[in-house]
Enzyme design. Structure first.
Site, PDB file in Angstrom:
ATOM      1  NE  ARG A  14       2.516  36.959  26.945  1.00  0.00           N
ATOM      2  CZ  ARG A  14       1.457  36.294  27.385  1.00  0.00           C
ATOM      3  NH1 ARG A  14       0.670  36.799  28.326  1.00  0.00           N
ATOM      4  NH2 ARG A  14       1.186  35.078  26.936  1.00  0.00           N
ATOM      5  CG  ASP A  15       2.544  33.788  30.646  1.00  0.00           C
ATOM      6  OD1 ASP A  15       2.273  34.260  31.755  1.00  0.00           O
ATOM      7  OD2 ASP A  15       1.902  32.875  30.132  1.00  0.00           O
ATOM      8  CG  HIS A 206       0.985  29.354  26.920  1.00  0.00           C
ATOM      9  ND1 HIS A 206       2.056  30.214  26.817  1.00  0.00           N
ATOM     10  CD2 HIS A 206       0.409  29.618  28.124  1.00  0.00           C
ATOM     11  CE1 HIS A 206       2.123  30.961  27.908  1.00  0.00           C
ATOM     12  NE2 HIS A 206       1.132  30.609  28.721  1.00  0.00           N
ATOM     13  CG  HIS A 208       0.634  28.488  33.093  1.00  0.00           C
ATOM     14  ND1 HIS A 208       1.135  29.610  33.705  1.00  0.00           N
ATOM     15  CD2 HIS A 208       0.255  28.875  31.847  1.00  0.00           C
ATOM     16  CE1 HIS A 208       1.066  30.634  32.874  1.00  0.00           C
ATOM     17  NE2 HIS A 208       0.522  30.220  31.741  1.00  0.00           N
ATOM     18  CB  CYS A 239      -2.675  35.033  33.783  1.00  0.00           C
ATOM     19  SG  CYS A 239      -3.877  36.226  33.146  1.00  0.00           S
ATOM     20  CG  ASN A 248       4.704  30.569  31.514  1.00  0.00           C
ATOM     21  OD1 ASN A 248       3.869  30.482  30.631  1.00  0.00           O
ATOM     22  ND2 ASN A 248       4.968  31.706  32.140  1.00  0.00           N
TER      23      ASN A 248
END
Length: 316
Positions: A14-15, A206, A208, A239, A248
């Site tokens: 996903r990310d 979460h 980065h 993002c 990430n």
């Protein structure tokens, strides 16, 4: 500091894929899901219901969901931003959804197209849809530390949302350092305050690694009550609606720091190999220090695997 019971959720699919310029075939995604689950990774984030024209690498998320078994989907999460997203995800077979919105209005408008208050108002309906399908729903708070448009975010605003009755139906609270600009002291403080008002919900972090603080921030989160950490293979990600965000925190780096019971040198070497193959396929750089360490020649250290034998000196 004990890391017993801390869960890694790998968010590569996903990310990790959001900013990639090359598509990844659906069957390739499904194969990676099965490889990661088979290796022992406890949870995965496998896609998003964001508009396919805005985030093309994730346009086939429902196809990925449909290809997985119910048992596999029990360990997988899908990113959603509206009640309608929840309906579509559970209709395809998903049982775990991450309902995400930003603490800052500016980023929520850029990312989702509405003010934060609108997303918050809609959450009870999203919860209802998830529960009706026998599923779980997370509260995911993007830009919990800084906003790319408005700068620092007031921690009290984060706490207000976590304590708001409209978010009470969530099973977890995900605190996101969307830009990777927080430091360990800031992460530890906010995560600790969130854990104090989470009312029994798991707290996830979460992060980065934009400023090189990814692992340090993750460990600060664990020290202050987080029991779930997000990471992506090789540090892939970012993002598309958050200028300044980089990849990430690498799953390999988090795992090497956490050393969960299911991880051993052979499994870590497999994860690094899959990461290398994926990043090469996508034309993305390797950002994991642990991956580089695994490929070192430190033969007396059990976690090293040495250079890959299936590649020549030029990395092909």
């Amino acid at each position: 500091m004990s890391t017993d019971g801390v869960v890694l959720r790998d968010v590569t699919l996903r990310d990790g894929l959001q900013l990639t310029g090359k598509p990844l075939a659906t069957d390739r995604k499904v194969g990676l899901v099965r490889a990661l689950l088979g290796a022992g990774v406890p949870e995965l984030e496998i896609g998003s219901l964001a508009r396919g024209d805005l985030v093309p690498p994730l346009a086939d998320t429902l196809d990925v969901v449909a290809a997985l078994t119910p048992e596999e989907l029990e360990r997988c999460w899908v990113w959603v931003a509206t009640p309608r997203h929840v309906q579509k995800a559970v209709a395809a077979g998903a049982r775990n959804v991450q309902y995400c919105f930003s603490v800052s209005d500016a980023h929520n408008n850029a990312n989702i197209g509405r003010d934060t208050a609108v997303s918050l108002d809609a959450m009870p309906q999203a919860v209802e849809h998830a529960r009706a399908a026998g599923g779980r729903i997370q509260l995911c708070l993007a830009t919990a530390f800084t906003c790319p448009f408005d700068g620092p975010v007031d921690p009290d605003r984060v706490l207000e949302i976590v304590a708001d009755p409209r978010t009470a139906g969530s099973c977890d609270v995900v605190v996101c350092d969307t830009l990777g600009q927080a430091n360990p002291a800031e992460v530890g403080s906010l995560v600790g305050r969130v854990a104090a008002v989470a009312d029994g919900r798991r707290v996830a972090f979460h992060g980065h690694d934009t400023w090189g603080q990814g692992v340090a921030n993750a460990l600060a989160a664990v020290q202050n009550g987080a029991t779930v950490l997000d990471g992506a293979l090789g540090g892939l990600g970012g993002c598309p609606f958050a200028p300044g965000a980089s990849g990430n925190t690498a799953s390999e780096d988090l795992l090497f720091a956490l050393r969960p019971d299911w991880l051993n040198p052979a499994v870590l070497a497999d994860l690094v190999t899959w990461s290398e193959d994926l990043l090469t396929e996508l034309g993305e750089p390797m950002r994991s220090a642990t991956a580089r360490g695994v490929r070192s020649n430190a033969q007396a250290f059990p976690w090293t695997a040495g250079p890959r034998r299936d590649r020549t000196d030029d990395g092909q």
